[in-house]
Design an enzyme around this catalytic site. Sequence first.
Site, PDB file in Angstrom:
ATOM      1  CE  LYS A  37      -0.640  -0.089   4.987  1.00 45.79           C
ATOM      2  NZ  LYS A  37      -1.390  -0.725   6.064  1.00 45.79           N
ATOM      3  NE  ARG A 130      -6.259  -0.612  11.716  1.00 46.49           N
ATOM      4  CZ  ARG A 130      -5.269  -0.619  10.819  1.00 46.49           C
ATOM      5  NH1 ARG A 130      -4.614   0.489  10.552  1.00 46.49           N
ATOM      6  NH2 ARG A 130      -4.940  -1.726  10.193  1.00 46.49           N
TER       7      ARG A 130
HETATM    8  C1  PLP Z   1      -0.472  -1.463   6.643  1.00 46.21           C
HETATM    9  C2  PLP Z   1      -0.741  -2.734   7.329  1.00 46.21           C
HETATM   10  C3  PLP Z   1       0.306  -3.614   7.609  1.00 46.21           C
HETATM   11  C4  PLP Z   1       1.751  -3.301   7.249  1.00 46.21           C
HETATM   12  O1  PLP Z   1       2.297  -2.389   8.159  1.00 46.21           O
HETATM   13  P1  PLP Z   1       3.827  -1.933   8.015  1.00 46.21           P
HETATM   14  O2  PLP Z   1       4.056  -1.102   9.212  1.00 46.21           O
HETATM   15  O3  PLP Z   1       3.918  -1.156   6.751  1.00 46.21           O
HETATM   16  O4  PLP Z   1       4.659  -3.156   7.987  1.00 46.21           O
HETATM   17  C5  PLP Z   1       0.003  -4.789   8.242  1.00 46.21           C
HETATM   18  N1  PLP Z   1      -1.265  -5.111   8.581  1.00 46.21           N
HETATM   19  C6  PLP Z   1      -2.306  -4.288   8.329  1.00 46.21           C
HETATM   20  C7  PLP Z   1      -3.669  -4.708   8.741  1.00 46.21           C
HETATM   21  C8  PLP Z   1      -2.076  -3.081   7.693  1.00 46.21           C
HETATM   22  O5  PLP Z   1      -3.104  -2.265   7.453  1.00 46.21           O
END
Ligand code: PLP
Length: 354
Positions: A37, A130
Site C-alpha cells: 500500500k 482498531r
Molecule cells: C499497513 C498494514 C500492515 C503493514 O504495516 P507496516 O508497518 O507497513 O509493515 C500490516 N497489517 C495491516 C492490517 C495493515 O493495514
Amino acid sequence: MSTYPCINIHLNTITKNTQNMVSACHSYGVSPAGVTKLACAYPEVGQAIINGGIHLLADSRIANLKKIQRLDAEKMLLRIPAISEADDVVHYADISLNSELTTLEALSDAAVRQHKTHQIILMHDLGDLREGAFYEEETIALSHKAMAMPGIEVVGLGTNLACYGGVEPTAENQSKLVSLARQIESELGITLKYISGASSAALPLMLNGQLPQDINQLRLGASLLMGIGLNDDPIPNTQQDTFDLTAEIVELKIKPSVPINSTALDAFGNKPEFVDRGLRKRAICAIGKQDVDISEITPKDKDIIVIGGSSDHLIIDINDSQTDYHTGSLVEFELSYGGVLQCMTSEYVTKRFI
Ligand SMILES: *Cc1c(COP(=O)(O)O)cnc(C)c1O
C-alpha cells in the site's frame, strides 16, 4: 506531464530488503506477506517484492489489488472489507481480514455466486483498538458462524498492533493470539494455516527471539519498502534509501529573509513566522503542498534550509550550500513514510522505477 517533481523508486533495494527479511523470518518460522500500500501497489514494486521471495501480496484497497492481479502471487485484502465491495473482494482477493458477521455473510453470498471459495483471517483486537472484536467470546462465536458459511474458509486468526493505539507487539500479546487460535482450532476441529501476528512493528521482537514460535505470519510493508519498523526505527540488514524525490529550481534570487510589512495570514490561514538571517540566496522549487506535505521531505544537501512553501512552491535557503545551484538545477530530498505515501499517490509526481 512534466518530468519533475519525480519520486525515484529503487527496486533493487526493495528486493534486497525483502530477501533479507524473508531469510530472517524463515529462521523464526514466519512466512511474511508483502504489503504494497505504501507504493500504491505499482506492479513494479509488487514484482520487486516477489523477486525477493514473497508470494503473498497484501494491500488495504481493492483498487490497489486490481493493479497487481496479473502478478504471480496470492492476494490478500488488509482493510476490513465494505459490504458494498463484497463481489470485488471475492474477485480480486484470495484472502481477506474480517471482523463483522454481516460482511462475512455478504462475502459468502458473493463467493457462492462466483463459484469460489474465499479465505478469511478473523481479526481479534489485543488492545490497539482498531479492527477486530475485543472480547475472545465474540471472536470465537464469529469463527463458529463463519465456519458454517458456504463459500467461506476460515484460514487464520490475526491481530493488528502499533497502528491506532501505539500498542507494541510483545511476547504476551502475541501468545494470547496463539492460545486463542488454538482454542478456535479445537472448537472448530480445523487447523489454521495462518496466525498473523502483526506488521513490521513485530520485527524487533522476532529478531530478539521473543516472538512465540506459533506465530507464522507477519504482514510486512514499511520494513521491505523503507527498512523501518516499530517507531520508524531502522531494521538491521535493511536499507532505508529506497525512495527519494527530485524537484527542479525555477527561480533563484538574493532576498531579505523577512517579508516587508507582513500582516496577513498565509495561503493556508496560518500566521507565518520568520527568522531574520539577513540577505540570503533563495530558490523556489516547483513542488508544493499539492504534491507532498513539506514537513515530510528533507533536502539531502544538509546546508539547505527549508523556509516554507505554498500549494505549488517550495522556498529553500541555499545560501550556505557548497553546491552551485542555478535555475534548472535539481534538488534531491529524502522522504518520510508519509512523504512516500503522498508522492506515490499524487498524480502530479512522476514515478521513476530504477
Ligand atoms: C499497513 C498494514 C500492515 C503493514 O504495516 P507496516 O508497518 O507497513 O509493515 C500490516 N497489517 C495491516 C492490517 C495493515 O493495514
